[in-house]
Design a protein around this motif. Structure first.
Motif, PDB file in Angstrom:
ATOM      1  N   TYR A  27      -3.260  -2.020  41.124  1.00 44.82           N
ATOM      2  CA  TYR A  27      -2.317  -1.816  42.009  1.00 44.82           C
ATOM      3  C   TYR A  27      -1.143  -0.897  41.725  1.00 44.82           C
ATOM      4  O   TYR A  27      -0.438  -0.367  42.376  1.00 44.82           O
ATOM      5  N   ILE A  28      -0.667  -1.157  40.199  1.00 43.73           N
ATOM      6  CA  ILE A  28       0.417  -0.550  39.752  1.00 43.73           C
ATOM      7  C   ILE A  28       0.365   1.153  39.907  1.00 43.73           C
ATOM      8  O   ILE A  28       1.278   1.840  40.051  1.00 43.73           O
ATOM      9  N   LEU A  29      -0.992   1.814  40.027  1.00 41.78           N
ATOM     10  CA  LEU A  29      -1.370   3.213  40.153  1.00 41.78           C
ATOM     11  C   LEU A  29      -1.326   3.539  41.710  1.00 41.78           C
ATOM     12  O   LEU A  29      -1.189   4.676  41.939  1.00 41.78           O
ATOM     13  N   ASN A  30      -1.228   2.436  42.369  1.00 45.49           N
ATOM     14  CA  ASN A  30      -1.184   2.822  43.984  1.00 45.49           C
ATOM     15  C   ASN A  30      -0.642   1.615  44.901  1.00 45.49           C
ATOM     16  O   ASN A  30      -1.125   0.862  45.493  1.00 45.49           O
ATOM     17  N   GLN A  31       0.729   1.432  44.616  1.00 46.45           N
ATOM     18  CA  GLN A  31       1.364   0.290  45.175  1.00 46.45           C
ATOM     19  C   GLN A  31       1.353   0.378  46.681  1.00 46.45           C
ATOM     20  O   GLN A  31       1.418  -0.279  47.531  1.00 46.45           O
ATOM     21  N   TYR A  32       0.782   1.636  47.258  1.00 46.78           N
ATOM     22  CA  TYR A  32       1.004   1.913  48.463  1.00 46.78           C
ATOM     23  C   TYR A  32      -0.273   0.955  49.374  1.00 46.78           C
ATOM     24  O   TYR A  32      -0.069   1.016  50.505  1.00 46.78           O
ATOM     25  N   ILE A  33      -1.104   0.647  48.703  1.00 47.03           N
ATOM     26  CA  ILE A  33      -2.177  -0.177  49.161  1.00 47.03           C
ATOM     27  C   ILE A  33      -1.554  -1.354  49.600  1.00 47.03           C
ATOM     28  O   ILE A  33      -2.139  -2.257  50.510  1.00 47.03           O
ATOM     29  N   LEU A  34      -0.716  -1.797  48.958  1.00 44.30           N
ATOM     30  CA  LEU A  34       0.106  -3.252  49.314  1.00 44.30           C
ATOM     31  C   LEU A  34       1.323  -3.254  50.133  1.00 44.30           C
ATOM     32  O   LEU A  34       1.671  -3.957  50.895  1.00 44.30           O
ATOM     33  N   ASN A  35       1.958  -1.960  50.002  1.00 45.68           N
ATOM     34  CA  ASN A  35       3.402  -1.853  50.528  1.00 45.68           C
ATOM     35  C   ASN A  35       3.457  -0.540  51.159  1.00 45.68           C
ATOM     36  O   ASN A  35       3.639   0.650  50.816  1.00 45.68           O
ATOM     37  N   PRO A  36       3.500  -0.664  52.665  1.00 45.31           N
ATOM     38  CA  PRO A  36       3.552   0.585  53.377  1.00 45.31           C
ATOM     39  C   PRO A  36       4.882   1.593  53.303  1.00 45.31           C
ATOM     40  O   PRO A  36       5.232   2.617  53.679  1.00 45.31           O
ATOM     41  N   ALA A  37       5.962   0.844  52.688  1.00 45.82           N
ATOM     42  CA  ALA A  37       7.175   1.562  52.183  1.00 45.82           C
ATOM     43  C   ALA A  37       7.029   2.618  51.321  1.00 45.82           C
ATOM     44  O   ALA A  37       7.972   3.439  51.267  1.00 45.82           O
ATOM     45  N   LEU A  38       5.977   2.691  50.717  1.00 48.69           N
ATOM     46  CA  LEU A  38       5.701   3.785  49.743  1.00 48.69           C
ATOM     47  C   LEU A  38       5.314   5.037  50.442  1.00 48.69           C
ATOM     48  O   LEU A  38       4.956   6.117  49.716  1.00 48.69           O
ATOM     49  N   THR A  39       5.114   4.913  51.837  1.00 53.62           N
ATOM     50  CA  THR A  39       4.236   6.270  52.639  1.00 53.62           C
ATOM     51  C   THR A  39       5.337   7.318  52.144  1.00 53.62           C
ATOM     52  O   THR A  39       6.625   7.184  52.601  1.00 53.62           O
ATOM     53  N   GLY A  40       4.904   8.419  51.687  1.00 60.20           N
ATOM     54  CA  GLY A  40       5.530   9.889  51.704  1.00 60.20           C
ATOM     55  C   GLY A  40       6.407   9.499  50.515  1.00 60.20           C
ATOM     56  O   GLY A  40       7.506  10.523  50.524  1.00 60.20           O
ATOM     57  N   ILE A  41       6.334   8.795  49.484  1.00 57.94           N
ATOM     58  CA  ILE A  41       7.362   8.542  48.393  1.00 57.94           C
ATOM     59  C   ILE A  41       7.388   9.968  47.442  1.00 57.94           C
ATOM     60  O   ILE A  41       8.551  10.127  46.826  1.00 57.94           O
ATOM     61  N   GLU A  42       6.263  10.623  47.383  1.00 61.03           N
ATOM     62  CA  GLU A  42       6.184  11.819  46.355  1.00 61.03           C
ATOM     63  C   GLU A  42       6.345  13.239  46.922  1.00 61.03           C
ATOM     64  O   GLU A  42       6.570  13.184  48.271  1.00 61.03           O
ATOM     65  N   ASN A  43       6.542  14.080  46.208  1.00 57.57           N
ATOM     66  CA  ASN A  43       6.602  15.602  46.819  1.00 57.57           C
ATOM     67  C   ASN A  43       5.357  16.175  47.099  1.00 57.57           C
ATOM     68  O   ASN A  43       5.395  17.222  47.582  1.00 57.57           O
ATOM     69  N   TYR A  44       4.423  15.512  47.112  1.00 59.20           N
ATOM     70  CA  TYR A  44       3.056  16.173  47.513  1.00 59.20           C
ATOM     71  C   TYR A  44       2.101  15.237  48.290  1.00 59.20           C
ATOM     72  O   TYR A  44       2.625  13.712  48.452  1.00 59.20           O
ATOM     73  N   THR A  45       1.014  15.571  49.089  1.00 53.36           N
ATOM     74  CA  THR A  45       0.032  14.559  49.660  1.00 53.36           C
ATOM     75  C   THR A  45      -0.808  13.984  48.553  1.00 53.36           C
ATOM     76  O   THR A  45      -1.455  14.485  47.688  1.00 53.36           O
ATOM     77  N   ASP A  46      -0.820  12.523  48.687  1.00 49.77           N
ATOM     78  CA  ASP A  46      -1.202  11.693  47.707  1.00 49.77           C
ATOM     79  C   ASP A  46      -2.633  11.041  48.337  1.00 49.77           C
ATOM     80  O   ASP A  46      -2.518  10.308  49.359  1.00 49.77           O
ATOM     81  N   ILE A  47      -3.644  11.250  47.368  1.00 45.97           N
ATOM     82  CA  ILE A  47      -4.902  10.779  48.075  1.00 45.97           C
ATOM     83  C   ILE A  47      -5.656   9.955  46.934  1.00 45.97           C
ATOM     84  O   ILE A  47      -5.598  10.217  45.981  1.00 45.97           O
ATOM     85  N   LYS A  48      -6.089   8.582  47.257  1.00 42.40           N
ATOM     86  CA  LYS A  48      -6.587   7.607  46.300  1.00 42.40           C
ATOM     87  C   LYS A  48      -8.035   7.172  46.974  1.00 42.40           C
ATOM     88  O   LYS A  48      -7.998   6.646  48.221  1.00 42.40           O
TER      89      LYS A  48
END
Length: 338
Positions: A27-48
């Motif tokens: 989960y530490i590598l993709n906290q977005y799966i737990l928390n929608p607040a991380l949506t768009g947090i980086e400068n790129y499109t993140d696919i996991k």
């Protein structure tokens, strides 16, 4: 194993006392799966893309697969001068990098999560659209708030409900595939900087009854219950090449006891990492991964079970593959999520 399947049916279909959301070791590598607040947090499109086989060696044990994608909208890039780019011979995630870290400019993020979790005769398929807004609170600290809306389809393969001499509800037995679909919502907050993160999230916010009998007979309905997550971590620079990030995740699902995960991840530059973890009264884990050409990364984890299931389980395996689209500044690893 039929005994395991029977226990799952009793717990999930009748009273739904067990956890309804999957475990994630990485989960530490993709906290977005737990928390929608991380949506768009980086400068790129993140696919996991991730696949997890829990309790290998146990028949009908949980198998979880998911795909997530999220991207920023109107985010101003943090690189402003030519000297902001990676300098040959210098660690792009070294001391100077974090000294120059700045909070996020106000921006939006949108994303999508698709998750399939199968355990014995039960199958949970979920899909969510997510949105978040990020704003800087100080020179180095940002706050994001996000929510997700979607649906969960719960399928019961009644053809697997054959336990020999055990009585099975005639309302579902031998009825093939039975599905019920419910709306689903999640929400979260995420406070982050160059040194730490703190996240709070709730999934399955609205409790809902679930029945596979269509009221054909009087039954005790199952229930979809809220799942609460709290995460926190801190980054320590060991030297110019290595940093270590201890983190913790606390999960609460009423009326189960609080679940505690403690982890530590050692990062070498922005090239490779390894980590260890402990899930209270459940087991230990180890993970390893690397970034490839600033466009692709891969991680693998193994869980050793210490609970009663270790008699039959060969451990849990989880693999995650990530893609960084539009990564024009060649970030090798995430800047805000570690």
């Amino acid at each position: 194993m039929k005994k395991l399947t029977a226990l799952i049916i009793v717990a999930a279909c009748l009273q739904a006392q067990a956890q309804q959301k999957p475990h994630y070791t990485q989960y530490i590598l993709n906290q977005y799966i737990l928390n929608p607040a991380l949506t768009g947090i980086e400068n790129y499109t993140d696919i996991k893309v991730s696949h997890r086989h829990q309790w290998a060696g146990v028949q009908d044990a949980p198998v979880t697969t998911y795909v997530t994608i999220h991207t920023p909208i109107n985010k101003k890039d943090y690189r402003t001068t030519a000297t902001s780019f990676e300098v040959p011979g210098e660690n792009p995630r070294g001391k100077r990098y974090w000294e120059e870290y700045t909070a996020a400019e106000p921006h939006h993020g949108v994303g999508l999560q698709v998750i399939n979790d199968r355990t014995g005769p039960l199958n949970y398929f979920s899909a969510y659209a997510t949105y978040a807004y990020h704003i800087g609170l100080s020179a180095r600290t940002s706050l994001a708030a996000g929510f997700g809306a979607g649906f969960t389809n719960i399928g019961l393969n009644a053809n697997k409900l054959d336990f020999g001499n055990v009585q099975v509800d005639p309302a579902v037995y031998n009825n093939g595939l039975i599905n019920t679909t419910k709306p689903d919502f999640m929400a979260g907050l995420y406070l982050y900087s160059g040194d730490y993160f703190i996240g709070l999230a709730a999934q399955q916010i609205i409790p809902q009854k679930v029945s596979f009998s269509d009221n054909a007979v009087k039954t005790n309905n199952g229930k979809i219950v809220p799942h609460l997550f709290a995460t926190a971590g801190y980054r320590f620079l060991l030297d110019e090449d290595f940093n270590v990030i201890p983190s913790v995740m606390v999960k609460y699902v009423q009326p189960m006891p609080v679940q505690l995960d403690v982890n530590a991840k050692l990062q070498y530059r922005d090239v490779a990492w390894m980590g260890v973890g402990y899930r209270y009264e459940d087991g230990f884990s180890a993970m390893v991964g690397m970034n490839v050409s600033h466009r692709f990364n891969i991680g693998y984890s193994y869980d050793y079970t210490t609970s009663g299931l270790n008699i039959v389980s060969k451990g849990s395996h989880e693999i995650m593959v990530g893609f960084l689209l539009g990564n024009k500044y060649d970030d090798g690893c995430p800047r805000n999520v570690w």
